[in-house]
Write a protein that holds these residues in place. Structure first.
Motif, PDB file in Angstrom:
ATOM      1  N   ILE A 271       0.843  -1.200   0.000  1.00  0.00           N
ATOM      2  CA  ILE A 271       0.000   0.000   0.000  1.00  0.00           C
ATOM      3  C   ILE A 271       0.873   1.244   0.000  1.00  0.00           C
ATOM      4  O   ILE A 271       0.601   2.218  -0.718  1.00  0.00           O
ATOM      5  N   ARG A 272       1.947   1.215   0.785  1.00  0.00           N
ATOM      6  CA  ARG A 272       2.860   2.362   0.811  1.00  0.00           C
ATOM      7  C   ARG A 272       3.539   2.543  -0.543  1.00  0.00           C
ATOM      8  O   ARG A 272       3.723   3.676  -1.015  1.00  0.00           O
ATOM      9  N   ARG A 273       3.912   1.440  -1.180  1.00  0.00           N
ATOM     10  CA  ARG A 273       4.540   1.551  -2.509  1.00  0.00           C
ATOM     11  C   ARG A 273       3.549   2.066  -3.542  1.00  0.00           C
ATOM     12  O   ARG A 273       3.920   2.854  -4.426  1.00  0.00           O
ATOM     13  N   ALA A 274       2.297   1.631  -3.455  1.00  0.00           N
ATOM     14  CA  ALA A 274       1.284   2.126  -4.399  1.00  0.00           C
ATOM     15  C   ALA A 274       1.065   3.620  -4.210  1.00  0.00           C
ATOM     16  O   ALA A 274       0.939   4.373  -5.186  1.00  0.00           O
ATOM     17  N   ARG A 275       1.033   4.064  -2.957  1.00  0.00           N
ATOM     18  CA  ARG A 275       0.882   5.495  -2.709  1.00  0.00           C
ATOM     19  C   ARG A 275       2.101   6.272  -3.176  1.00  0.00           C
ATOM     20  O   ARG A 275       1.978   7.391  -3.676  1.00  0.00           O
ATOM     21  N   ALA A 276       3.277   5.685  -3.034  1.00  0.00           N
ATOM     22  CA  ALA A 276       4.487   6.341  -3.529  1.00  0.00           C
ATOM     23  C   ALA A 276       4.453   6.484  -5.045  1.00  0.00           C
ATOM     24  O   ALA A 276       4.891   7.510  -5.589  1.00  0.00           O
ATOM     25  N   ALA A 277       3.947   5.474  -5.749  1.00  0.00           N
ATOM     26  CA  ALA A 277       3.835   5.565  -7.206  1.00  0.00           C
ATOM     27  C   ALA A 277       2.864   6.664  -7.614  1.00  0.00           C
ATOM     28  O   ALA A 277       3.128   7.433  -8.549  1.00  0.00           O
ATOM     29  N   LYS A 278       1.733   6.778  -6.897  1.00  0.00           N
ATOM     30  CA  LYS A 278       0.784   7.852  -7.190  1.00  0.00           C
ATOM     31  C   LYS A 278       1.405   9.218  -6.918  1.00  0.00           C
ATOM     32  O   LYS A 278       1.222  10.158  -7.692  1.00  0.00           O
ATOM     33  N   ASP A 279       2.134   9.326  -5.823  1.00  0.00           N
ATOM     34  CA  ASP A 279       2.786  10.592  -5.498  1.00  0.00           C
ATOM     35  C   ASP A 279       3.813  10.961  -6.554  1.00  0.00           C
ATOM     36  O   ASP A 279       3.974  12.146  -6.893  1.00  0.00           O
ATOM     37  N   ARG A 280       4.509   9.968  -7.090  1.00  0.00           N
ATOM     38  CA  ARG A 280       5.510  10.241  -8.119  1.00  0.00           C
ATOM     39  C   ARG A 280       4.845  10.813  -9.373  1.00  0.00           C
ATOM     40  O   ARG A 280       5.356  11.755  -9.990  1.00  0.00           O
ATOM     41  N   VAL A 281       3.701  10.264  -9.750  1.00  0.00           N
ATOM     42  CA  VAL A 281       2.980  10.782 -10.917  1.00  0.00           C
ATOM     43  C   VAL A 281       2.516  12.214 -10.665  1.00  0.00           C
ATOM     44  O   VAL A 281       2.615  13.090 -11.539  1.00  0.00           O
ATOM     45  N   ILE A 282       2.027  12.474  -9.447  1.00  0.00           N
ATOM     46  CA  ILE A 282       1.572  13.823  -9.113  1.00  0.00           C
ATOM     47  C   ILE A 282       2.726  14.820  -9.157  1.00  0.00           C
ATOM     48  O   ILE A 282       2.593  15.939  -9.672  1.00  0.00           O
ATOM     49  N   GLN A 283       3.876  14.424  -8.639  1.00  0.00           N
ATOM     50  CA  GLN A 283       5.030  15.308  -8.640  1.00  0.00           C
ATOM     51  C   GLN A 283       5.526  15.575 -10.053  1.00  0.00           C
ATOM     52  O   GLN A 283       5.893  16.708 -10.395  1.00  0.00           O
ATOM     53  N   GLU A 284       5.539  14.536 -10.890  1.00  0.00           N
ATOM     54  CA  GLU A 284       5.963  14.737 -12.276  1.00  0.00           C
ATOM     55  C   GLU A 284       4.993  15.654 -13.021  1.00  0.00           C
ATOM     56  O   GLU A 284       5.416  16.518 -13.795  1.00  0.00           O
ATOM     57  N   THR A 285       3.706  15.478 -12.784  1.00  0.00           N
ATOM     58  CA  THR A 285       2.720  16.350 -13.421  1.00  0.00           C
ATOM     59  C   THR A 285       2.873  17.792 -12.964  1.00  0.00           C
ATOM     60  O   THR A 285       2.817  18.728 -13.766  1.00  0.00           O
ATOM     61  N   SER A 286       3.077  17.977 -11.663  1.00  0.00           N
ATOM     62  CA  SER A 286       3.248  19.324 -11.141  1.00  0.00           C
ATOM     63  C   SER A 286       4.506  19.979 -11.688  1.00  0.00           C
ATOM     64  O   SER A 286       4.503  21.169 -12.029  1.00  0.00           O
ATOM     65  N   ALA A 287       5.586  19.210 -11.792  1.00  0.00           N
ATOM     66  CA  ALA A 287       6.824  19.759 -12.344  1.00  0.00           C
ATOM     67  C   ALA A 287       6.657  20.118 -13.814  1.00  0.00           C
ATOM     68  O   ALA A 287       7.179  21.144 -14.278  1.00  0.00           O
ATOM     69  N   ARG A 288       5.933  19.295 -14.578  1.00  0.00           N
ATOM     70  CA  ARG A 288       5.725  19.595 -15.993  1.00  0.00           C
ATOM     71  C   ARG A 288       4.884  20.848 -16.179  1.00  0.00           C
ATOM     72  O   ARG A 288       5.187  21.700 -17.015  1.00  0.00           O
TER      73      ARG A 288
END
Length: 403
Positions: A271-288
């Motif tokens: 569950i923590r890894r799944a949340r980390a993957a979602k957070d990574r997508v959010i961070q990449e989107t925000s950076a873009r």
């Protein structure tokens, strides 16, 4: 932490955050704290106070919670510490090296007397007015917590501290779809709070005892027991004690290595890894979207909820490129971003100083002057005007004024 949380169900979020910062002082940032504490980053922001302030329930002192910035890292920068139960300001007790004992004032401050059977007067536990049986369970749990000094699974106490990690699948609160690889059905944060107070030791408690320990209603305590029994049928067993019933909760037998029904849940953090993957997508989107091309692509893409209003206020020009018009009609943000980045690459890098652009403009003006107009004279050598000519001009102006 445990004694201050007795009878207070509302402090579970702050308790999980302070426990995480005390056992893993290297964890920081909003999303990192949320993942390791087993909660959403929005819950972290709501629980943490402003810079230099103490949280609502007094468990957390905030060093910094980030600042307004175009950079994602600066916006999500957060450092918090556990605020010890002292009356001398905002003291931080976070250890720097967990390989050494934490000592008095951290996890080892028991607030016990007479061999751990009674609690100090005036403590939060005394004000909770818990029964004698619950006090004995709590005293035993505090004695176990006092011996947790390092995160080392090779030792029995180290495994207890590892198993009490609030970010494990075992204690997670799931909202939405459950990851496919989760082998242990989560018990929830309230079960983690109860396991913490018991020191992951076996305990016999009634519904009233659980109400007093966690600060729940009778229905809430019954719902917690039902959830625990459903997740692990070996964990809870109903037993008779005289005329009343109680519940034997086998924390040690189920979740400690020397237990009869040991279940290894220390490494199960899907569950923590799944949340980390979602957070990574959010961070990449925000950076873009923080770049010029990304922001323009977002405005013209279907991901923008106000896309129709923006296009109505800023229609495409009639001579717009056909490829760009087709991409805008499709509304795919990533394709729009890729097109704009390709245009930027074709145009080349932006010069570091405007001197290059000025020289190019001068060269183009001299080499290709406009038809019918002389080339512009250099501004570096202005033409000198004869004083007699200026005097004649002034005389004509005065004569026309007073005529």
């Amino acid at each position: 932490m445990a004694t201050r949380s007795v009878g207070r169900s509302e402090v579970s979020i702050e308790l999980a955050l302070s426990w995480t910062t005390e056992t893993r002082p290297y964890v920081s940032a909003t999303r990192g704290l949320g993942r390791w504490a087993g909660m959403h980053d929005q819950a972290v922001r709501e629980a943490v106070a402003q810079d230099g302030q103490v949280s609502q329930y007094g468990f957390i002192w905030t060093r910094t919670r980030g600042r307004s910035s175009a950079t994602v890292e600066e916006r999500e920068d957060m450092e918090i510490r556990f605020r010890s139960n002292t009356r001398t300001g905002h003291r931080s007790t976070s250890p720097k090296n967990l390989s050494t004992p934490l000592g008095q004032g951290a996890l080892g401050d028991l607030a016990l007397k007479e061999g751990g059977k009674e609690l100090l007067e005036g403590n939060a536990v005394t004000s909770a007015r818990i029964g004698e049986r619950a006090q004995e369970v709590l005293a035993k749990g505090m004695e176990t917590l006092s011996k947790l000094t390092e995160l080392n699974r090779a030792t029995g106490y180290g495994q207890i501290l590892t198993m009490l990690d609030p970010g494990l699948d075992l204690w997670a609160e799931i909202h939405g779809e459950t990851p496919k690889n989760v082998a242990v059905e989560p018990l929830g944060r309230r079960a983690w709070h109860l396991a913490l107070l018991c020191g992951l030791e076996d305990a016999v408690l009634s519904v009233a005892d659980i109400e007093a320990l966690l600060g729940l209603s009778k229905r809430g305590a019954q719902a917690l027991l039902a959830r625990m029994a459903k997740a692990n049928p070996l964990l809870v067993e109903k037993v008779r004690q005289g005329r009343n019933f109680a519940y034997e909760i086998r924390w040690a037998q189920c979740y400690r290595r020397d237990g009869d029904w040991y279940v290894d849940a220390c490494d199960r953090d899907e569950i923590r890894r799944a949340r980390a993957a979602k957070d990574r997508v959010i961070q990449e989107t925000s950076a873009r979207r923080g770049t010029g091309a990304g922001y323009i692509a977002y405005l013209h893409g279907t991901a923008n909820p106000k896309r129709a209003e923006y296009l109505a206020a800023h229609p495409l020009p009639e001579d717009a490129d056909g490829a760009w018009r087709a991409l805008v009609e499709a509304g795919d943000e990533l394709e729009l971003y890729a097109y704009l980045k390709a245009q930027e690459a074709e145009a080349g890098p932006v010069p570091s100083t405007p001197k290059v652009l000025v020289e190019e403009a001068k060269g183009s003006a001299i080499s290709t002057p406009l038809l019918g107009q002389p080339a512009q004279e250099s501004l570096e050598a202005p033409k000198r005007i004869d004083p007699e000519v200026l005097a004649a001009m002034r005389a004509r102006i005065c004569a026309s004024t007073y005529a």
